[in-house]
Design a protein around this motif. Structure first.
Motif, PDB file in Angstrom:
ATOM      1  N   LYS A  28       0.700  -1.442  -0.035  1.00 16.69           N
ATOM      2  CA  LYS A  28       0.231   0.100   0.316  1.00 16.69           C
ATOM      3  C   LYS A  28       0.860   1.350   0.291  1.00 16.69           C
ATOM      4  O   LYS A  28       1.350   1.419   1.502  1.00 16.69           O
ATOM      5  CB  LYS A  28      -0.802  -0.219   1.313  1.00 16.69           C
ATOM      6  N   ASP A  31      -2.451   6.479   2.098  1.00 16.53           N
ATOM      7  CA  ASP A  31      -2.820   5.880   4.061  1.00 16.53           C
ATOM      8  C   ASP A  31      -3.055   4.798   4.245  1.00 16.53           C
ATOM      9  O   ASP A  31      -4.188   3.688   4.008  1.00 16.53           O
ATOM     10  CB  ASP A  31      -4.391   6.782   3.615  1.00 16.53           C
ATOM     11  N   GLU A  32      -2.279   4.150   4.911  1.00 14.50           N
ATOM     12  CA  GLU A  32      -2.255   3.223   5.750  1.00 14.50           C
ATOM     13  C   GLU A  32      -4.236   2.882   5.906  1.00 14.50           C
ATOM     14  O   GLU A  32      -3.823   1.202   5.967  1.00 14.50           O
ATOM     15  CB  GLU A  32      -1.527   2.447   6.733  1.00 14.50           C
ATOM     16  N   ASN A  33      -4.718   4.124   6.577  1.00  8.42           N
ATOM     17  CA  ASN A  33      -6.058   3.799   7.870  1.00  8.42           C
ATOM     18  C   ASN A  33      -7.079   3.163   6.869  1.00  8.42           C
ATOM     19  O   ASN A  33      -8.296   3.791   6.926  1.00  8.42           O
ATOM     20  CB  ASN A  33      -5.668   4.929   8.502  1.00  8.42           C
ATOM     21  N   VAL A  34      -6.756   3.998   5.449  1.00 14.70           N
ATOM     22  CA  VAL A  34      -7.651   3.334   4.358  1.00 14.70           C
ATOM     23  C   VAL A  34      -7.717   1.653   3.358  1.00 14.70           C
ATOM     24  O   VAL A  34      -6.703   1.289   3.617  1.00 14.70           O
ATOM     25  CB  VAL A  34      -7.104   3.983   2.748  1.00 14.70           C
ATOM     26  N   VAL A  35      -8.523   1.327   4.421  1.00 13.27           N
ATOM     27  CA  VAL A  35      -8.722  -0.297   3.926  1.00 13.27           C
ATOM     28  C   VAL A  35      -8.799  -0.449   2.384  1.00 13.27           C
ATOM     29  O   VAL A  35     -10.109   0.675   2.392  1.00 13.27           O
ATOM     30  CB  VAL A  35     -10.399  -1.114   5.226  1.00 13.27           C
ATOM     31  N   LYS A  61       1.599  -2.205   5.439  1.00 13.48           N
ATOM     32  CA  LYS A  61       0.736  -1.120   5.168  1.00 13.48           C
ATOM     33  C   LYS A  61      -0.889  -1.500   4.870  1.00 13.48           C
ATOM     34  O   LYS A  61      -1.244  -1.240   5.280  1.00 13.48           O
ATOM     35  CB  LYS A  61       0.534   0.077   4.427  1.00 13.48           C
ATOM     36  N   THR A  64      -3.305  -4.148   9.201  1.00 12.72           N
ATOM     37  CA  THR A  64      -4.814  -4.287   8.716  1.00 12.72           C
ATOM     38  C   THR A  64      -5.640  -5.269   8.428  1.00 12.72           C
ATOM     39  O   THR A  64      -7.066  -5.793   8.753  1.00 12.72           O
ATOM     40  CB  THR A  64      -5.236  -3.477   8.783  1.00 12.72           C
ATOM     41  N   GLU A  65      -5.510  -5.428   6.635  1.00 12.59           N
ATOM     42  CA  GLU A  65      -6.532  -6.688   5.633  1.00 12.59           C
ATOM     43  C   GLU A  65      -6.410  -7.324   5.990  1.00 12.59           C
ATOM     44  O   GLU A  65      -7.163  -8.532   6.253  1.00 12.59           O
ATOM     45  CB  GLU A  65      -5.872  -5.614   4.725  1.00 12.59           C
ATOM     46  N   LYS A 103      -2.944  -4.162  14.677  1.00 18.83           N
ATOM     47  CA  LYS A 103      -3.874  -3.995  13.311  1.00 18.83           C
ATOM     48  C   LYS A 103      -4.545  -5.150  13.118  1.00 18.83           C
ATOM     49  O   LYS A 103      -5.188  -5.446  11.818  1.00 18.83           O
ATOM     50  CB  LYS A 103      -2.732  -3.885  12.611  1.00 18.83           C
TER      51      LYS A 103
END
Length: 292
Positions: A28, A31-35, A61, A64-65, A103
């Motif tokens: 990624k 932005d890492e926070n965008v899934v 990054k 989270t995914e 995460k």
């Protein structure tokens, strides 16, 4: 994973020899926070197909995914082998793994790796970082600990002072980058080898001298050249980490459980591969002709 062998690490834990990676294709840049839901669904597909070894990293990054995919898959945590790596936060390894675990929505990872040796300017730097890795292991946050992209000199620094020998070194490994000296060092010290970029001979490194050999073996076994490359790794006791967003391709990779290369065929691929040198990753850290 039916038919896919595991090997036992020096920690006593088993690692499946075919893993699904969440870097490269899924790395990624934003932005890492965008899934990235496409990434989540691809990982879930891999799990559904039977991939139990899932490889992540802080720097990708995509932790989270990976965590969402594990949760949404409904597969029991104990059935999965999860790897992640520390890179950006190498100065605070205990903090880094706790951030990764948050995460990932996990209590522990099966394998935690230092992503590269290039943060260090001295043997002491390697030894200090490894002490923190040992602390993470003793705290139960990682069942096994290891490194990635390390060379014998880096490993030797760790071995001078460690109380836990690295369980694994994940390196770029394929017919055009075989690391014979490094693999021998691994065997001497009981360190398992994992390969990233195992398909390089049929992707970035093509065309090349192994093409004809791979085509012939693919025809013999009713598979693709990529699957022959994966089997070439596995038959040498090397864990192969690969990826794809295409379900059919992931299904095809699982066909490596249906055949086994002979020692002569392994040697044939190795001998032809040795006629060409190609490195696809970390090219800014190694000289063009460096075969380390």
């Amino acid at each position: 994973m039916t038919g896919i062998p595991s090997i036992t690490l020096n920690s006593g834990h088993s690692i499946p020899t075919l893993g699904y990676g969440t870097g490269t294709a899924w790395f990624k840049k934003g932005d890492e926070n965008v899934v990235d839901r496409e990434c989540v669904e691809a990982i879930k597909t891999a799990i559904r197909l039977g991939y139990t070894h899932l490889d992540g990293a802080e720097v990708y990054k995509t932790e989270t995914e990976l965590g969402l995919a594990i949760k949404e898959s409904g597969v029991d945590r104990s059935k999965l082998f999860i790897t992640t790596k520390v890179n950006n936060n190498i100065k605070d390894i205990p903090g880094a793994i706790r951030a990764s675990l948050k995460k990932l929505q996990l209590d522990y990872v099966d394998l935690y790796l230092i992503h590269s040796p290039f943060f260090a300017t001295s043997d002491t730097d390697h030894q200090t970082a490894w002490r923190e890795m040992e602390a993470v292991h003793k705290a139960g946050l990682a069942k096994s600990i290891g490194v990635s992209n390390y060379l014998p000199a880096h490993l030797s620094a760790i071995l001078q002072t460690c109380t836990i020998t690295p369980a694994n070194n994940q390196i770029e490994f394929h017919p055009y980058l075989q690391h014979p000296g490094l693999l021998e060092f691994h065997k001497e010290h009981g360190i398992a080898t994992s390969a990233y970029g195992p398909l390089t001979a049929v992707t970035k490194g093509a065309p090349g001298p192994v093409d004809g050999v791979l085509e012939g073996l693919a025809a013999k076994y009713g598979v693709s050249g990529a699957e022959v490359c994966l089997r070439w790794c596995v038959d040498q006791g090397v864990v192969a980490i690969t990826t794809s967003g295409k379900e059919q391709r992931l299904k095809d990779y699982l066909r490596i459980s249906s055949f086994k290369l002979t020692p002569e065929e392994i040697k044939q691929i190795s001998d032809e591969g040795a006629k060409k040198h190609y490195r696809g990753f970390w090219t800014n850290k190694f000289d063009k002709d460096d075969r380390s």
